[in-house]
Write an enzyme that holds these catalytic residues in place. Structure first.
Site, PDB file in Angstrom:
ATOM      1  N   LYS A   1      -0.888  -5.124   9.240  1.00  0.00           N
ATOM      2  CA  LYS A   1      -2.079  -5.936   8.961  1.00  0.00           C
ATOM      3  C   LYS A   1      -2.160  -6.317   7.479  1.00  0.00           C
ATOM      4  O   LYS A   1      -2.597  -7.426   7.137  1.00  0.00           O
ATOM      5  CB  LYS A   1      -3.347  -5.200   9.399  1.00  0.00           C
ATOM      6  CG  LYS A   1      -3.656  -3.940   8.624  1.00  0.00           C
ATOM      7  CD  LYS A   1      -4.916  -3.254   9.159  1.00  0.00           C
ATOM      8  CE  LYS A   1      -5.201  -1.974   8.380  1.00  0.00           C
ATOM      9  NZ  LYS A   1      -6.379  -1.255   8.936  1.00  0.00           N
TER      10      LYS A   1
ATOM     11  N   GLU B   1       7.088 -17.669  15.435  1.00  0.00           N
ATOM     12  CA  GLU B   1       8.265 -17.984  16.250  1.00  0.00           C
ATOM     13  C   GLU B   1       8.521 -16.866  17.266  1.00  0.00           C
ATOM     14  O   GLU B   1       8.838 -15.740  16.898  1.00  0.00           O
ATOM     15  CB  GLU B   1       9.501 -18.134  15.358  1.00  0.00           C
ATOM     16  CG  GLU B   1      10.791 -18.409  16.128  1.00  0.00           C
ATOM     17  CD  GLU B   1      12.009 -18.402  15.234  1.00  0.00           C
ATOM     18  OE1 GLU B   1      13.124 -18.383  15.768  1.00  0.00           O
ATOM     19  OE2 GLU B   1      11.848 -18.410  14.000  1.00  0.00           O
TER      20      GLU B   1
ATOM     21  N   LEU C   1       9.126  -7.414  10.016  1.00  0.00           N
ATOM     22  CA  LEU C   1       9.630  -6.063  10.277  1.00  0.00           C
ATOM     23  C   LEU C   1       9.055  -5.033   9.315  1.00  0.00           C
ATOM     24  O   LEU C   1       9.111  -5.205   8.102  1.00  0.00           O
ATOM     25  CB  LEU C   1      11.162  -6.059  10.163  1.00  0.00           C
ATOM     26  CG  LEU C   1      11.861  -4.707  10.338  1.00  0.00           C
ATOM     27  CD1 LEU C   1      11.670  -4.181  11.756  1.00  0.00           C
ATOM     28  CD2 LEU C   1      13.341  -4.819  10.006  1.00  0.00           C
ATOM     29  N   ILE C   2       8.509  -3.978   9.887  1.00  0.00           N
ATOM     30  CA  ILE C   2       8.143  -2.782   9.130  1.00  0.00           C
ATOM     31  C   ILE C   2       9.177  -1.720   9.506  1.00  0.00           C
ATOM     32  O   ILE C   2       9.399  -1.467  10.693  1.00  0.00           O
ATOM     33  CB  ILE C   2       6.722  -2.284   9.490  1.00  0.00           C
ATOM     34  CG1 ILE C   2       5.682  -3.407   9.306  1.00  0.00           C
ATOM     35  CG2 ILE C   2       6.358  -1.066   8.649  1.00  0.00           C
ATOM     36  CD1 ILE C   2       5.556  -3.950   7.910  1.00  0.00           C
TER      37      ILE C   2
ATOM     38  N   GLN D   1       6.133   2.670  10.290  1.00  0.00           N
ATOM     39  CA  GLN D   1       5.413   2.032  11.392  1.00  0.00           C
ATOM     40  C   GLN D   1       4.220   2.875  11.830  1.00  0.00           C
ATOM     41  O   GLN D   1       4.161   4.066  11.586  1.00  0.00           O
ATOM     42  CB  GLN D   1       6.366   1.787  12.564  1.00  0.00           C
ATOM     43  CG  GLN D   1       7.405   0.706  12.270  1.00  0.00           C
ATOM     44  CD  GLN D   1       8.424   0.529  13.373  1.00  0.00           C
ATOM     45  OE1 GLN D   1       8.326   1.142  14.432  1.00  0.00           O
ATOM     46  NE2 GLN D   1       9.429  -0.302  13.127  1.00  0.00           N
ATOM     47  N   ARG D   2       3.244   2.221  12.484  1.00  0.00           N
ATOM     48  CA  ARG D   2       2.016   2.867  12.973  1.00  0.00           C
ATOM     49  C   ARG D   2       1.167   3.433  11.836  1.00  0.00           C
ATOM     50  O   ARG D   2       0.436   4.396  12.010  1.00  0.00           O
ATOM     51  CB  ARG D   2       2.338   4.001  13.962  1.00  0.00           C
ATOM     52  CG  ARG D   2       3.313   3.634  15.049  1.00  0.00           C
ATOM     53  CD  ARG D   2       2.710   2.702  16.042  1.00  0.00           C
ATOM     54  NE  ARG D   2       3.655   2.298  17.054  1.00  0.00           N
ATOM     55  CZ  ARG D   2       3.445   1.344  17.945  1.00  0.00           C
ATOM     56  NH1 ARG D   2       2.289   0.691  17.924  1.00  0.00           N
ATOM     57  NH2 ARG D   2       4.341   1.019  18.840  1.00  0.00           N
ATOM     58  N   MET D   3       1.261   2.808  10.671  1.00  0.00           N
ATOM     59  CA  MET D   3       0.479   3.276   9.527  1.00  0.00           C
ATOM     60  C   MET D   3      -0.491   2.213   9.014  1.00  0.00           C
ATOM     61  O   MET D   3      -1.285   2.486   8.118  1.00  0.00           O
ATOM     62  CB  MET D   3       1.424   3.705   8.396  1.00  0.00           C
ATOM     63  CG  MET D   3       2.298   4.909   8.735  1.00  0.00           C
ATOM     64  SD  MET D   3       3.591   5.226   7.495  1.00  0.00           S
ATOM     65  CE  MET D   3       2.603   5.629   6.061  1.00  0.00           C
TER      66      MET D   3
END
Length: 486
Positions: free
Chosen positions: A273, A299, A261-262, A267-269
């Protein structure tokens, strides 16, 4: 002038996600800015003369909220059904829940205008207390403000630092630094911090549940944002992942990513990765619970996570030039290549084969559909999709048939038992009554059965749709890797 406070005595149902605001607080100045803004809003509200002016003030407030007002970072949950039944809260207008958390420490305070006036109302605080940390439950407003002012600045990241990176904002050009830390659940500091952090998986991962932290096989990776405030380093949580260590014969560990989880503001930054690669890099040089890592699996990955995974894995494979000598055919024997990928990069065989699919797709772009090799490629993938998806539906049909047969057998046994009882009565009364139990009629009559050709046609159409979606995802991955133009 008379002050007008809009309220309602009507019991209403609210969407828990819409009325809940999660706020990450870095320092006391953010809380002071928040309080000043709220006081200003109250003053404006007190001077509202009519509904038209009230609507105008509401629109103005919404515009201001879009701007950075110097207050805490604020965002809504995506899911609340594991806290409130069907994501619903019953109460009176206005209904607003603000959950404040120290950006790093995650020390929390729940602020609500909610008052328990009726047994019909949802006990918001009570429901939250069930899922918040038992060791560190939410504290009072006064205690929270004092903590943020005096102790939040003392928070240091949990675990062992394993990586650092920076991200430059494309619009502002501002560079922000981040650090990644590793910890094991057997470390009591990690255990306690995770207990405060895990509430986020209920809010942002559908169908998630808390991990069994009494099990020593859990590893956790944390991302922290680093800021300089008043000349001092401060840290705030950005995201995290939990990893379970499975035994792999003879003396190895198979690591499985369980939760990943981010947090929404980050997010989208590109954090996904960095975290994924840090997990790979750590396990390449460090043992798991049972010994060296054999490979890393996932999982039940969501579609978006699969896109991230495909991007990271294919990029790593290509950076290591491990596809340079691969046979460009999905049906060819590339086991030795896949084994080398597993040993060097910890990518499982099945995932390596999927990466090869994407890699080959880039080679066939612009190739006519009539090309023999391209045709074989498409057929091979459709066969895989058929086996993965249609095979499951065939299994379901078998289960349905087994259930129907079991129901029929139960019906027969029940009829035999009742007939034995009836025979006793028949003997007493000189009668010859027969018991006939009929299956319950379906409330909805079944539609006309499809023949095999129609069923197969439907299945093939389903596979074609899946293949089209797969091509779109492969395009996204290849675009991210700059292998094709976007």
């Amino acid at each position: 002038m008379t002050n007008r406070i809009k309220s309602s005595n009507t019991l209403l149902t609210f969407d828990a996600n819409e009325v809940t605001n999660i706020k990450l607080v870095w320092d006391i100045e953010e809380l002071k800015n928040k309080d000043n803004k709220e006081n200003k809003d109250k003053e404006n509200k007190a001077h509202i003369k009519d509904e038209g002016e009230e609507e105008e003030q509401k629109e103005k407030k919404e515009e201001e909220e879009k701007e950075d007002d110097g207050g805490p970072i604020s965002f809504h949950p995506t899911y609340s059904h594991q806290i409130f039944n069907e994501d619903k809260i019953q109460g009176y207008e206005p209904c607003k829940i603000d959950i404040y958390m120290g950006a790093g420490s995650l020390t929390s305070y729940i602020d609500t205008n909610y008052t328990l006036q009726s047994k019909n109302l949802t006990n918001v605080e009570g429901e939250f207390l069930k899922v918040f940390s038992k060791q560190d439950p939410p504290i009072s407003k006064q205690s929270f403000y004092k903590y943020i002012e005096e102790k939040e600045k003392l928070f240091k990241p949990i675990g062992k630092k394993i990586h650092e990176y920076s991200i430059i904002d494309k619009e502002s050009g501002k560079e922000t630094e981040y650090e990644i830390y590793f910890g094991r659940i057997t470390d009591q500091v990690v255990f306690r911090y995770h207990e405060k952090l895990q509430i986020f998986v209920l809010w942002y991962i559908d169908g998630s549940s808390y991990i069994w932290t009494d099990d020593p096989n859990w590893d956790i990776f944390f991302i922290f944002e680093k800021r300089i405030i008043d000349g001092e380093k401060r840290y705030g949580i950005t995201g995290y992942s939990t990893i379970y260590n499975f035994y792999h014969h003879p003396e190895q560990t198979r690591a499985r990513i369980s939760q990943y989880l981010i947090l929404p503001p980050y997010q989208r930054m590109g954090h996904g990765k960095y975290l994924f690669n840090s997990i790979y890099q750590y396990y390449k040089t460090n043992d798991g619970f049972y010994g060296p890592i054999y490979d890393i699996t996932i999982e039940d990955p969501a579609d978006e996570f699969n896109l991230l995974r495909n991007y990271v894995d294919l990029k790593n494979i290509m950076d290591e030039k491990l596809f340079d000598n691969v046979i460009l055919d999905l049906n060819a024997n590339n086991k030795s290549v896949f084994e080398e990928i597993r040993k060097k990069l910890l990518i499982p065989y099945k995932q390596s084969k999927l990466c090869l699919e994407i890699y080959l797709f880039s080679k066939f772009l612009g190739t006519p559909n009539s090309d023999t090799k391209y045709k074989e490629y498409r057929i091979s993938i459709k066969k895989r999709l058929y086996k993965q998806n249609i095979g499951d539906s065939e299994q379901i049909e078998k289960i349905k048939q087994q259930v129907a047969e079991e129901n029929q057998e139960n019906l027969r046994l029940e009829q035999e038992e009742l007939q034995e009882l009836q025979d006793i009565e028949n003997k007493k009364n000189g009668t010859n009554i027969k018991v006939d139990i009929k299956p319950k009629e379906l409330t909805t009559p079944p539609g006309p059965e499809k023949n095999k050709e129609e069923i197969e046609k439907d299945r093939l159409e389903e596979i074609l749709e899946l293949y089209k979606e797969l091509e779109k995802n492969y395009h996204k991955t290849l675009s991210s890797l700059n292998l094709i133009s976007k």
